[in-house]
Design a protein around this motif. Sequence first.
Motif, PDB file in Angstrom:
ATOM      1  N   SER A 176       0.857  -1.182   0.000  1.00 60.22           N
ATOM      2  CA  SER A 176       0.000   0.000   0.000  1.00 60.22           C
ATOM      3  C   SER A 176       0.893   1.232   0.000  1.00 60.22           C
ATOM      4  O   SER A 176       2.111   1.145   0.165  1.00 60.22           O
ATOM      5  N   ARG A 177       0.278   2.378  -0.174  1.00 58.32           N
ATOM      6  CA  ARG A 177       1.051   3.613  -0.189  1.00 58.32           C
ATOM      7  C   ARG A 177       1.705   3.856   1.165  1.00 58.32           C
ATOM      8  O   ARG A 177       1.090   3.670   2.211  1.00 58.32           O
ATOM      9  N   VAL A 178       2.965   4.274   1.119  1.00 56.85           N
ATOM     10  CA  VAL A 178       3.711   4.640   2.317  1.00 56.85           C
ATOM     11  C   VAL A 178       3.900   6.150   2.287  1.00 56.85           C
ATOM     12  O   VAL A 178       4.382   6.703   1.291  1.00 56.85           O
ATOM     13  N   THR A 179       3.507   6.812   3.360  1.00 57.26           N
ATOM     14  CA  THR A 179       3.599   8.271   3.413  1.00 57.26           C
ATOM     15  C   THR A 179       4.644   8.692   4.436  1.00 57.26           C
ATOM     16  O   THR A 179       4.585   8.289   5.603  1.00 57.26           O
TER      17      THR A 179
ATOM     18  N   GLN B 224      15.166  13.548   1.463  1.00 57.65           N
ATOM     19  CA  GLN B 224      15.344  12.389   0.588  1.00 57.65           C
ATOM     20  C   GLN B 224      14.902  11.116   1.311  1.00 57.65           C
ATOM     21  O   GLN B 224      15.194  10.926   2.490  1.00 57.65           O
ATOM     22  N   VAL B 225      14.203  10.256   0.569  1.00 60.53           N
ATOM     23  CA  VAL B 225      13.691   9.007   1.129  1.00 60.53           C
ATOM     24  C   VAL B 225      14.308   7.836   0.358  1.00 60.53           C
ATOM     25  O   VAL B 225      14.254   7.788  -0.871  1.00 60.53           O
ATOM     26  N   TYR B 226      14.873   6.910   1.099  1.00 62.64           N
ATOM     27  CA  TYR B 226      15.489   5.716   0.528  1.00 62.64           C
ATOM     28  C   TYR B 226      14.820   4.483   1.121  1.00 62.64           C
ATOM     29  O   TYR B 226      14.220   4.534   2.198  1.00 62.64           O
TER      30      TYR B 226
ATOM     31  N   GLY C  14      12.102   8.695  -3.244  1.00 64.87           N
ATOM     32  CA  GLY C  14      11.328   9.920  -3.129  1.00 64.87           C
ATOM     33  C   GLY C  14      12.196  11.067  -2.652  1.00 64.87           C
ATOM     34  O   GLY C  14      13.208  10.857  -1.977  1.00 64.87           O
ATOM     35  N   PHE C  15      11.814  12.289  -3.016  1.00 64.22           N
ATOM     36  CA  PHE C  15      12.510  13.473  -2.514  1.00 64.22           C
ATOM     37  C   PHE C  15      11.597  14.682  -2.668  1.00 64.22           C
ATOM     38  O   PHE C  15      10.674  14.695  -3.475  1.00 64.22           O
TER      39      PHE C  15
ATOM     40  N   VAL D 216       4.871  10.716  -0.736  1.00 61.01           N
ATOM     41  CA  VAL D 216       4.122   9.468  -0.848  1.00 61.01           C
ATOM     42  C   VAL D 216       4.883   8.491  -1.745  1.00 61.01           C
ATOM     43  O   VAL D 216       5.253   8.829  -2.873  1.00 61.01           O
ATOM     44  N   ILE D 217       5.098   7.297  -1.241  1.00 57.15           N
ATOM     45  CA  ILE D 217       5.752   6.237  -2.009  1.00 57.15           C
ATOM     46  C   ILE D 217       4.675   5.236  -2.412  1.00 57.15           C
ATOM     47  O   ILE D 217       4.147   4.495  -1.572  1.00 57.15           O
ATOM     48  N   ASP D 218       4.347   5.228  -3.688  1.00 54.85           N
ATOM     49  CA  ASP D 218       3.261   4.397  -4.207  1.00 54.85           C
ATOM     50  C   ASP D 218       3.832   3.137  -4.844  1.00 54.85           C
ATOM     51  O   ASP D 218       4.581   3.221  -5.826  1.00 54.85           O
ATOM     52  N   PRO D 219       3.511   1.948  -4.334  1.00 47.97           N
ATOM     53  CA  PRO D 219       4.068   0.714  -4.904  1.00 47.97           C
ATOM     54  C   PRO D 219       3.649   0.473  -6.350  1.00 47.97           C
ATOM     55  O   PRO D 219       4.295  -0.300  -7.055  1.00 47.97           O
TER      56      PRO D 219
END
Length: 723
Positions: A618-621, A639-641, A656-657, A673-676
């Motif tokens: 699911s989406r990770v926020t 920055q998101v890794y 994401g950034f 938002v990181i959408d799979p």
Amino acid sequence: MTEDRAEQAEQPNTNGNSEQPWRDTSRAPRERAELLVGAMTIEQKIAQLHGAMETINIYNIELPEDLSEAADQFRVQRHVAGIEELGIPRFRITNGPVGVGMGDGYPSPSATSLPMTIALAAGFDPKLAHEYGDIIGSETATLGQHVLEGPGLCLHRTITAGRNFEYFSEDPYLSGIMGIEVTKAIQAHDIIAMAKHFVLNDQELERFRTSVEIDEHVLRELYLLPFEMVVKDADLAAMMSAYNRIRSVYASEYRHTLTDILRGEWGFEGYVQSDFWSARSAAPSLNAGLDHEMPDANWYNEENILRALEDTSLEIETVDRALVRRFTQMFRFGQFERTYAPGEIDAKAHGARAREIGAQTAVLLRNDGLLPLDPNMPTIAIIGQQKFAAEACLGGGGSSKVDPLYTVPPLEGMQDVLAGLGSEAKVELFTVADDLSNLEDARMVASGADAVVIMAGVVASEGEDMAEPLLPNNQNRMVAELLTANPATVVVLKDSNPVLLPWIDDARAVLEVWNQGTEDGHVVADLVFGVVTPSGKLPTTYPRDAKDTLHAAHPERYPGTDEGDGYPVIRYTEGLGMGYRWFQSQGIEPLFGFGYGLSYTTFDVANVKVDALGGVRSRVTVTATVTNTGDRAGAEVVQVYVGIPADGQPPKRLVGFRKVHLEPCEQQTVSIVIDPESSNHPFGVWDYRAHAFVDVEGDYTVYVGTSAADTPHAFPVTSTSNA
């Protein structure tokens, strides 16, 4: 048809008629394309399969040393001839992706020379990329061209690659995000954007011969990914094939990428053009999915096509398919109805926009408080070699180089900015000879100034890789000696590629501004005197030593070895360990890592939270509060890794950034938002059995910070739902 008659043919055709129904603008673009192709003779079809340059055998031709004669041919003949009786206009193509490069027309149209693509990526800002693409698209349209050959989406696998300046970064996600916005902005002007070079053209050395051997999961997770993102998210109109071989088959003939993946899996509906002379056959390349040959009819000529049709190695339906694909995009953007009427670019307005973009792409690598310089000091010396200290550094050697509408050299730019600040400082330029014969004189000038700005760099070029990641003309010696002459010395780097910096420990302030283009002088001065605060982040890692790179002591990785077939074979045996992923997986500390960049102000990233109740399916926020804790306006990049729990995966991948601009003491909460389900497959790995990206079982880790190395906030996320 003569050139004059071809020009006359480029008149609007908006009213359909029973004899030429493809002129009916109320019909869908593909329907119009099919109707047009159905009305063409075989000779007309073949004439539209290729460019109109006189055939040149690039393997035997002896080009002049300065390439001026060859460049003139490129400029005047970068097109497909029109067919007046069918209403097909002369199809005008210009190179990119760092501005309108070699375009159709003589002389080649002048345009705004923008910062190099590597610089744009350092901006870490999709809005900046859209602005960049908007300038390119606008100017391409103004100059009456139909196609812009860009963006470039290959990755910086080696830091010495000659075309890294045309490509964004070492990271596929960053490259894809920036490429999406550039593409959208170009095509908003009814210009066909052409992503390149598809695929694995990650080096220039022996680019016409080299074969790349690569595992499928590495191809999918790294090198194909930015192309996939741009195809799916920007509705890309055209793709350019690469020069190199892939698994012993030329990229222009490799059906696996050109058809199975590009069209079958990604749903690409545009057309594929060869890079100049990258077509190596007629029937095999057309059958594989190459639709258009440039710049001539070296292969797609009447003799070859008719012979292939006769012996059935090629079917007429395949020829029709290639033409329908290109004509569909031309109809989509209204290019059949557009009268050729080139206009004048607003050089001043576009230059001002280029200046704003350039200032946001510079990366502050080191600063002990020396920067920004006080504009009111009595004397300032600019010292460096001609190309970097005396001239605007346009960069981009090769066919993508832009003929600038104007340039701002460093001395004039600094004088302008100081005058705007009310300063009466005296600025002196000293040009160091390329052979350093007057270096002692340069030291004397440096020692007598109140502050020194050393300007050094490298301009890489298409067609060749750098022999080693060093500043050319012994500039490292120049910098090292000048640093000892005056303690108030700033080093401004103007690079196409990351380079080794052996003098770094003696430098108080180092600013990487890249090859800036038209507004070089203003951009550098804006940054040096604090009119603008640097906010760029490195899109590619700077190693401490050449031995730390992935191909050191591994010639099979680069430059390749002859395995018995007579051509070099490059094996990507490092797997997914490329760029920052290589350094982190090997435990090697770089000099300056991916995502790194300082500022004239300071920031605090706090209250970091990750909402991942549904796991990675699911989406990770990710949310974080960013505060400017300093006394200057500036920008930070959150920055998101993600760490993937699977063998062979690197410790982190960027997913994401968000760049946030803040006034002093201002605070802002950002949400990422990181959408799979997104096109970059943020949590996915390539599964050979499923032939798809899948998420693996186990505990993922979401990292949040301000560079690949600086991610103090880590959160576990499971691969299955907790519901």
